[in-house]
Design a protein around this motif. Structure first.
Motif, short mmCIF file in Angstrom:
data_model
loop_
_atom_site.label_atom_id
_atom_site.label_comp_id
_atom_site.label_asym_id
_atom_site.label_seq_id
_atom_site.Cartn_x
_atom_site.Cartn_y
_atom_site.Cartn_z
N ALA A 119 -2.33 0.21 -1.78
CA ALA A 119 -0.93 0.60 -2.24
C ALA A 119 -0.89 -0.57 -3.26
CB ALA A 119 0.13 0.74 -1.48
N ARG A 120 -0.98 -1.89 -2.96
CA ARG A 120 -0.90 -2.90 -3.64
C ARG A 120 -2.05 -2.92 -4.86
NH1 ARG A 120 -1.06 -8.14 -0.82
NH2 ARG A 120 -3.66 -8.09 -1.49
N GLY A 121 -3.24 -2.60 -4.31
CA GLY A 121 -4.29 -2.74 -5.24
C GLY A 121 -4.46 -1.69 -6.06
N LEU A 122 -3.81 -0.39 -5.78
CA LEU A 122 -3.79 0.78 -6.90
C LEU A 122 -2.89 0.48 -7.78
CD1 LEU A 122 -5.16 3.27 -7.09
CD2 LEU A 122 -3.16 4.50 -6.38
N ALA A 123 -1.59 -0.33 -7.52
CA ALA A 123 -0.67 -0.61 -8.39
C ALA A 123 -1.28 -1.64 -9.43
CB ALA A 123 0.61 -1.46 -7.67
N SER A 124 -2.16 -2.61 -8.93
CA SER A 124 -2.99 -3.64 -9.73
C SER A 124 -3.73 -2.88 -10.78
CB SER A 124 -3.83 -4.74 -9.25
OG SER A 124 -4.80 -4.11 -8.43
N VAL A 125 -4.50 -1.85 -10.24
CA VAL A 125 -5.18 -0.93 -11.48
C VAL A 125 -4.43 -0.47 -12.32
CG1 VAL A 125 -6.86 1.19 -11.48
CG2 VAL A 125 -6.87 -0.31 -9.46
N ARG A 126 -3.17 0.32 -11.90
CA ARG A 126 -2.36 0.63 -12.90
C ARG A 126 -1.96 -0.38 -13.97
NH1 ARG A 126 1.07 2.28 -9.42
NH2 ARG A 126 2.73 0.73 -9.72
N GLU A 127 -1.54 -1.35 -13.44
CA GLU A 127 -1.08 -2.38 -14.27
C GLU A 127 -2.05 -3.16 -15.38
OE1 GLU A 127 0.46 -5.10 -11.15
OE2 GLU A 127 2.04 -3.74 -10.68
N ALA A 128 -3.48 -3.00 -14.84
CA ALA A 128 -4.28 -3.58 -15.86
C ALA A 128 -4.65 -2.34 -16.85
CB ALA A 128 -5.65 -3.75 -14.94
N GLY A 129 -4.08 -1.17 -16.54
CA GLY A 129 -4.39 -0.11 -17.78
C GLY A 129 -5.46 0.92 -17.14
N GLY A 130 -5.81 0.72 -16.02
CA GLY A 130 -6.61 1.84 -15.36
C GLY A 130 -6.18 2.92 -14.91
N ALA A 131 -7.17 3.85 -14.53
CA ALA A 131 -6.79 5.39 -14.06
C ALA A 131 -6.37 5.51 -12.69
CB ALA A 131 -7.67 6.24 -14.73
N THR A 132 -5.52 6.13 -12.12
CA THR A 132 -5.17 6.29 -10.71
C THR A 132 -5.23 7.64 -10.33
OG1 THR A 132 -2.67 5.92 -11.38
CG2 THR A 132 -4.06 3.94 -10.74
N LEU A 133 -5.55 7.67 -8.95
CA LEU A 133 -5.82 9.09 -8.51
C LEU A 133 -5.63 8.84 -7.01
CD1 LEU A 133 -6.80 12.28 -8.31
CD2 LEU A 133 -9.01 11.22 -8.34
N VAL A 134 -4.63 9.62 -6.18
CA VAL A 134 -4.30 9.74 -4.82
C VAL A 134 -4.63 11.07 -4.47
CG1 VAL A 134 -2.31 9.42 -3.20
CG2 VAL A 134 -2.74 7.76 -5.14
N GLN A 135 -4.82 11.12 -3.03
CA GLN A 135 -5.23 12.27 -2.40
C GLN A 135 -3.74 12.75 -2.08
OE1 GLN A 135 -7.46 12.13 1.18
NE2 GLN A 135 -7.23 14.44 1.74
N ALA A 136 -3.61 14.13 -2.39
CA ALA A 136 -2.26 14.65 -1.96
C ALA A 136 -2.13 14.65 -0.44
CB ALA A 136 -2.01 16.25 -2.20
N PRO A 137 -0.83 13.67 0.04
CA PRO A 137 -0.86 13.23 1.30
C PRO A 137 -0.78 14.64 2.25
CG PRO A 137 1.00 12.32 -0.01
CD PRO A 137 0.02 13.19 -0.90
N ALA A 138 -0.20 15.69 1.80
CA ALA A 138 -0.01 17.02 2.76
C ALA A 138 -1.48 17.48 3.00
CB ALA A 138 0.70 18.05 2.10
N THR A 139 -2.62 17.24 2.16
CA THR A 139 -3.87 17.49 2.48
C THR A 139 -4.89 16.55 3.07
OG1 THR A 139 -4.86 16.61 0.38
CG2 THR A 139 -3.91 18.76 0.25
N ALA A 140 -4.38 15.31 3.44
CA ALA A 140 -4.92 14.11 3.96
C ALA A 140 -5.02 14.34 5.57
CB ALA A 140 -4.37 12.73 3.70
N LEU A 141 -6.05 13.91 6.31
CA LEU A 141 -6.02 14.01 7.67
C LEU A 141 -4.92 13.05 8.37
CD1 LEU A 141 -7.50 15.23 10.26
CD2 LEU A 141 -8.92 13.04 10.14
N VAL A 142 -4.79 11.71 7.64
CA VAL A 142 -3.67 10.92 8.02
C VAL A 142 -3.08 10.56 6.87
CG1 VAL A 142 -3.09 8.72 8.91
CG2 VAL A 142 -4.90 9.94 9.98
#
Length: 206
Positions: A148-171
Motif C-alpha cells: 500500500a505504501r509502495g504503490l502510493a510512492s509510485v503514484r507520488e513519483a508520477g507513475g501509473a497504478t493498477l490494483v486487482q479489484a478486491p472482489a475478484t481477489a482470492l484474498v
C-alpha cells in the motif's frame, strides 16, 4: 470496474518497468496474468511474491513453462533487461538501483518489512525513486498491508497504478489496503489487466 483515468497515467509507451506485488493467492493471480503477455512486451516486470524464507523458490520453473517472456530469479547487480520477468528470491529484499548505463537489480537482507522479506514496499519505493513517471505499479491478491505504501510512492513519483479489484481477489486485504491509501488509475479483474499493461508499454490502447 475501472477507476477514472487521470493526468498521472503516462502516455502509451512511456513505461520502462512494471513492479508487481502479491501474497496469498498471488501464484494463481500471476498464473492468469503473466501468460497473457505477448513475446514482444517491452517493459521489464519486477515481482515480489511473499515466499517461505527457508525453502528454494520454484517460481522460475513454474512460470517459464507458461510465459512467452523470459523468466529469471533476480540476482544482485544484474542489469534490468526489457521484456523480462524477474522474481525476488526467498529471504532477500529486491530493489532497483540507478546504475550505469541503466537501472540494475539489487538484493538486500535488511530487516523484514510487514514481517516479509522480500517486501513489496521495498521494491516499489526503490523503483519509484529510479524510474519516476516511467514506472507502473500493480497490487494483486494478498493478506496484509504490504504494498500500500509502495504503490502510493509510485503514484507520488508520477507513475501509473493498477490494483486487482478486491472482489475478484482470492484474498482481498492487500488490494483493499492499497485502495485505502489513495487513488489509483485502474481497478480491474485479472483478465482485463493485460490491455492496460500493453498500453503502458506502447502495444495498444486501453
Amino acid at each position: 470496474m475501472t477507476a477514472s483515468r487521470n493526468s498521472r497515467v503516462p502516455p502509451p509507451g512511456r513505461v520502462d518497468a512494471i513492479v508487481v506485488g502479491a501474497s496469498a493467492g498471488g501464484v494463481d493471480a500471476l498464473s492468469t496474468l503473466l501468460p497473457m503477455l505477448p513475446r514482444d512486451f517491452r517493459p521489464a516486470l519486477l515481482i515480489v511474491l511473499h515466499l517461505p524464507r527457508e525453502r528454494p523458490s520454484l517460481l522460475v520453473e513454474v512460470f517459464s513453462a507458461r510465459c512467452a517472456l523470459p523468466v529469471h530469479e533476480a540476482t544482485d547487480k544484474e542489469p534490468i533487461q526489457p521484456g523480462t520477468v524477474y522474481f525476488a528470491p526467498p529471504d532477500y529484499h529486491l530493489l532497483v538501483d540507478a546504475g550505469v548505463p541503466g537501472p540494475t537489480l539489487a538484493l538486500s537482507q535488511d530487516a523484514p518489512v510487514h514481517f516479509s522479506r522480500p517486501a513489496i514496499d521495498v521494491l516499489f519505493e526503490s523503483a519509484a525513486a529510479v524510474y519516476g513517471g516511467r514506472l507502473g505499479g500493480i497490487i494483486l491478491s494478498g493478506a496484509n498491508a504490504d504494498g500500500a505504501r509502495g504503490l502510493a510512492s509510485v503514484r507520488e513519483a508520477g507513475g501509473a497504478t493498477l490494483v486487482q479489484a478486491p472482489a475478484t481477489a482470492l484474498v482481498a486485504t492487500m488490494p483493499a489496503e492499497a485502495l485505502a491509501r489513495g487513488p489509483v488509475d485502474f481497478v480491474l479483474p485479472l483478465e482485463q489487466m493485460p490491455a492496460v499493461l500493453r498500453a503502458w508499454g506502447g502495444a495498444g490502447a486501453v
